[in-house]
Design a protein around this motif. Structure first.
Motif, mmCIF file in Angstrom:
data_model
loop_
_atom_site.group_PDB
_atom_site.id
_atom_site.type_symbol
_atom_site.label_atom_id
_atom_site.label_comp_id
_atom_site.label_asym_id
_atom_site.label_seq_id
_atom_site.Cartn_x
_atom_site.Cartn_y
_atom_site.Cartn_z
ATOM 1 N N ARG A 249 -12.099 -10.012 4.314
ATOM 2 C CA ARG A 249 -11.103 -9.469 5.174
ATOM 3 C C ARG A 249 -10.165 -8.465 4.733
ATOM 4 O O ARG A 249 -9.751 -7.445 5.055
ATOM 5 N N ALA A 250 -9.691 -8.986 3.446
ATOM 6 C CA ALA A 250 -8.593 -8.016 2.830
ATOM 7 C C ALA A 250 -9.539 -6.666 2.584
ATOM 8 O O ALA A 250 -8.834 -5.713 2.582
ATOM 9 N N LEU A 251 -10.704 -6.747 1.991
ATOM 10 C CA LEU A 251 -11.495 -5.455 1.634
ATOM 11 C C LEU A 251 -11.624 -4.666 2.760
ATOM 12 O O LEU A 251 -11.666 -3.441 2.709
ATOM 13 N N GLU A 252 -11.953 -5.358 4.116
ATOM 14 C CA GLU A 252 -11.901 -4.615 5.079
ATOM 15 C C GLU A 252 -10.694 -3.751 5.408
ATOM 16 O O GLU A 252 -11.040 -2.524 5.629
ATOM 17 N N PHE A 253 -9.600 -4.510 5.379
ATOM 18 C CA PHE A 253 -8.329 -3.836 5.627
ATOM 19 C C PHE A 253 -8.017 -2.654 4.784
ATOM 20 O O PHE A 253 -7.867 -1.501 5.065
ATOM 21 N N LEU A 254 -8.394 -2.969 3.372
ATOM 22 C CA LEU A 254 -8.275 -1.711 2.472
ATOM 23 C C LEU A 254 -9.178 -0.587 2.615
ATOM 24 O O LEU A 254 -8.915 0.552 2.527
ATOM 25 N N LEU A 255 -10.393 -0.974 3.009
ATOM 26 C CA LEU A 255 -11.478 0.342 3.217
ATOM 27 C C LEU A 255 -11.022 0.845 4.589
ATOM 28 O O LEU A 255 -11.059 2.333 4.458
ATOM 29 N N ASP A 256 -10.553 0.470 5.479
ATOM 30 C CA ASP A 256 -10.021 1.046 6.678
ATOM 31 C C ASP A 256 -8.841 1.896 6.443
ATOM 32 O O ASP A 256 -8.642 2.976 6.738
ATOM 33 N N ASP A 257 -7.956 1.463 5.461
ATOM 34 C CA ASP A 257 -6.755 2.156 4.970
ATOM 35 C C ASP A 257 -7.118 3.273 4.207
ATOM 36 O O ASP A 257 -6.537 4.182 4.406
ATOM 37 N N LEU B 255 0.941 -1.169 0.108
ATOM 38 C CA LEU B 255 -0.011 0.074 -0.026
ATOM 39 C C LEU B 255 0.898 1.490 0.051
ATOM 40 O O LEU B 255 0.679 2.172 -0.781
ATOM 41 N N ARG B 256 1.897 1.408 0.858
ATOM 42 C CA ARG B 256 2.886 2.540 1.120
ATOM 43 C C ARG B 256 3.593 2.508 -0.580
ATOM 44 O O ARG B 256 3.563 4.008 -0.925
ATOM 45 N N LEU B 257 4.007 1.518 -0.879
ATOM 46 C CA LEU B 257 4.800 1.796 -2.559
ATOM 47 C C LEU B 257 3.679 2.302 -3.413
ATOM 48 O O LEU B 257 4.081 3.203 -4.106
ATOM 49 N N TYR B 258 2.533 1.768 -3.231
ATOM 50 C CA TYR B 258 1.611 2.182 -4.507
ATOM 51 C C TYR B 258 1.462 3.724 -4.247
ATOM 52 O O TYR B 258 1.292 4.456 -5.082
ATOM 53 N N GLU B 259 0.986 4.028 -2.900
ATOM 54 C CA GLU B 259 0.931 5.560 -2.376
ATOM 55 C C GLU B 259 2.006 6.467 -3.092
ATOM 56 O O GLU B 259 1.875 7.657 -3.401
ATOM 57 N N LEU B 260 3.227 6.089 -2.744
ATOM 58 C CA LEU B 260 4.364 6.792 -3.200
ATOM 59 C C LEU B 260 4.517 6.903 -4.677
ATOM 60 O O LEU B 260 4.773 8.090 -5.160
ATOM 61 N N LEU B 261 4.327 5.992 -5.420
ATOM 62 C CA LEU B 261 4.209 5.878 -6.997
ATOM 63 C C LEU B 261 2.917 6.943 -7.179
ATOM 64 O O LEU B 261 3.206 7.732 -8.346
ATOM 65 N N VAL C 219 -9.865 5.112 4.388
ATOM 66 C CA VAL C 219 -10.282 6.207 5.535
ATOM 67 C C VAL C 219 -9.155 6.795 6.335
ATOM 68 O O VAL C 219 -8.996 8.063 6.253
ATOM 69 N N ARG C 220 -7.880 5.863 6.629
ATOM 70 C CA ARG C 220 -6.929 6.514 7.263
ATOM 71 C C ARG C 220 -6.048 7.280 6.186
ATOM 72 O O ARG C 220 -5.600 8.523 6.746
ATOM 73 N N GLN C 221 -5.970 6.936 4.851
ATOM 74 C CA GLN C 221 -5.145 7.989 4.045
ATOM 75 C C GLN C 221 -5.864 9.312 3.785
ATOM 76 O O GLN C 221 -5.293 10.328 3.916
ATOM 77 N N ARG C 222 -7.297 9.097 3.715
ATOM 78 C CA ARG C 222 -8.217 10.523 3.489
ATOM 79 C C ARG C 222 -7.837 11.570 4.618
ATOM 80 O O ARG C 222 -7.530 12.414 4.594
ATOM 81 N N GLY C 223 -7.660 10.781 5.961
ATOM 82 C CA GLY C 223 -7.657 11.783 7.216
ATOM 83 C C GLY C 223 -6.286 12.344 7.095
ATOM 84 O O GLY C 223 -5.969 13.398 7.520
ATOM 85 N N ALA C 224 -5.305 11.381 6.774
ATOM 86 C CA ALA C 224 -3.805 12.041 6.656
ATOM 87 C C ALA C 224 -3.601 13.135 5.644
ATOM 88 O O ALA C 224 -3.176 13.924 5.744
ATOM 89 N N GLU C 225 -4.288 12.842 4.405
ATOM 90 C CA GLU C 225 -4.006 13.671 3.216
ATOM 91 C C GLU C 225 -4.760 15.056 3.510
ATOM 92 O O GLU C 225 -4.296 16.061 3.447
ATOM 93 N N LEU C 226 -6.109 14.944 4.324
ATOM 94 C CA LEU C 226 -6.589 16.170 4.742
ATOM 95 C C LEU C 226 -5.916 16.949 5.872
ATOM 96 O O LEU C 226 -5.500 18.371 5.749
#
Length: 200
Positions: A100-108, A25-31, A110-117
């Motif tokens: 479970r993977a989908l839940e993890f990705l959706l939670d991430d 996820l972090r590598l994808y975000e950086l790219l 939400v986290r990413q949106r909060g961090a970006e804002l």
């Protein structure tokens, strides 16, 4: 429940399970944020060795999340970029591991949106005025039926899809052009329970 997708593809269960990994996820975000980069460059940014980042980049590429940029790099050096067209997570899969993977990705998400804002609120004062004037934060509370909500959602996503296609048509040339910025758009629409306890 089927949702209309405005992305080039919907991740299948295998891709969901592969993507639900913190380093990937972090590598994808950086790219996505910085544009094309090599495994070595990304390793320096995430504090991992090049072997680890190379492995995880190949995993992302195996599921068509990222791709090698044609014509960039020398010799065996590979520059990776996010695959144009975007993707959607789709609906919950009956496979428990994929769910479970989908839940993890959706939670991430939400986290990413909060961090970006939060980051934007800190960086806004030092951002050129033309970008401050072009930005916007908004919230609306509406009284709509499910059908009206669906129509509004689809209309907003159709507009976003037009601009995503425009953005994709400029890659990778615009990545280093100072006239272009990396713009993030958040859009959420969901019902709020009227019987919930009011927040203080």
């Amino acid at each position: 429940m089927d949702r209309k997708s405005y992305s080039a593809r919907t991740l299948d269960p295998g891709a969901l399970k592969s993507f639900a990994h913190p380093l990937r996820l972090r590598l994808y975000e950086l790219l996505e944020e910085r544009g094309p980069a090599t495994a070595t460059q990304l390793a320096g940014l995430v504090g991992e060795n090049t072997g680890a980042t190379s492995y995880h980049l190949r995993e992302l590429a195996r599921h068509r999340m990222i791709e090698v940029v044609p014509g960039m790099g020398r010799g065996k050096e590979k520059y990776w970029r996010v695959t144009p067209g975007g993707f959607s997570y789709g609906d919950a899969d009956p496979d428990p591991e994929a769910a479970r993977a989908l839940e993890f990705l959706l939670d991430d998400l939400v986290r990413q949106r909060g961090a970006e804002l939060s980051r934007w609120r800190e960086e806004e004062r030092d951002t050129p005025q033309e970008w401050v004037r072009a930005s916007g934060l908004g919230r609306r509370a509406l009284r709509l039926t499910p059908e009206e909500t669906t129509a509004m959602r689809d209309a907003v996503f159709a507009v976003l899809e037009d601009y995503r296609a425009l953005s994709d048509s400029r890659l990778p040339a615009s990545a280093a052009d100072p006239g272009f910025g990396h713009v993030v758009v958040h859009f959420d629409v969901f019902p709020v329970r009227a019987d919930r306890d009011p927040e203080p």
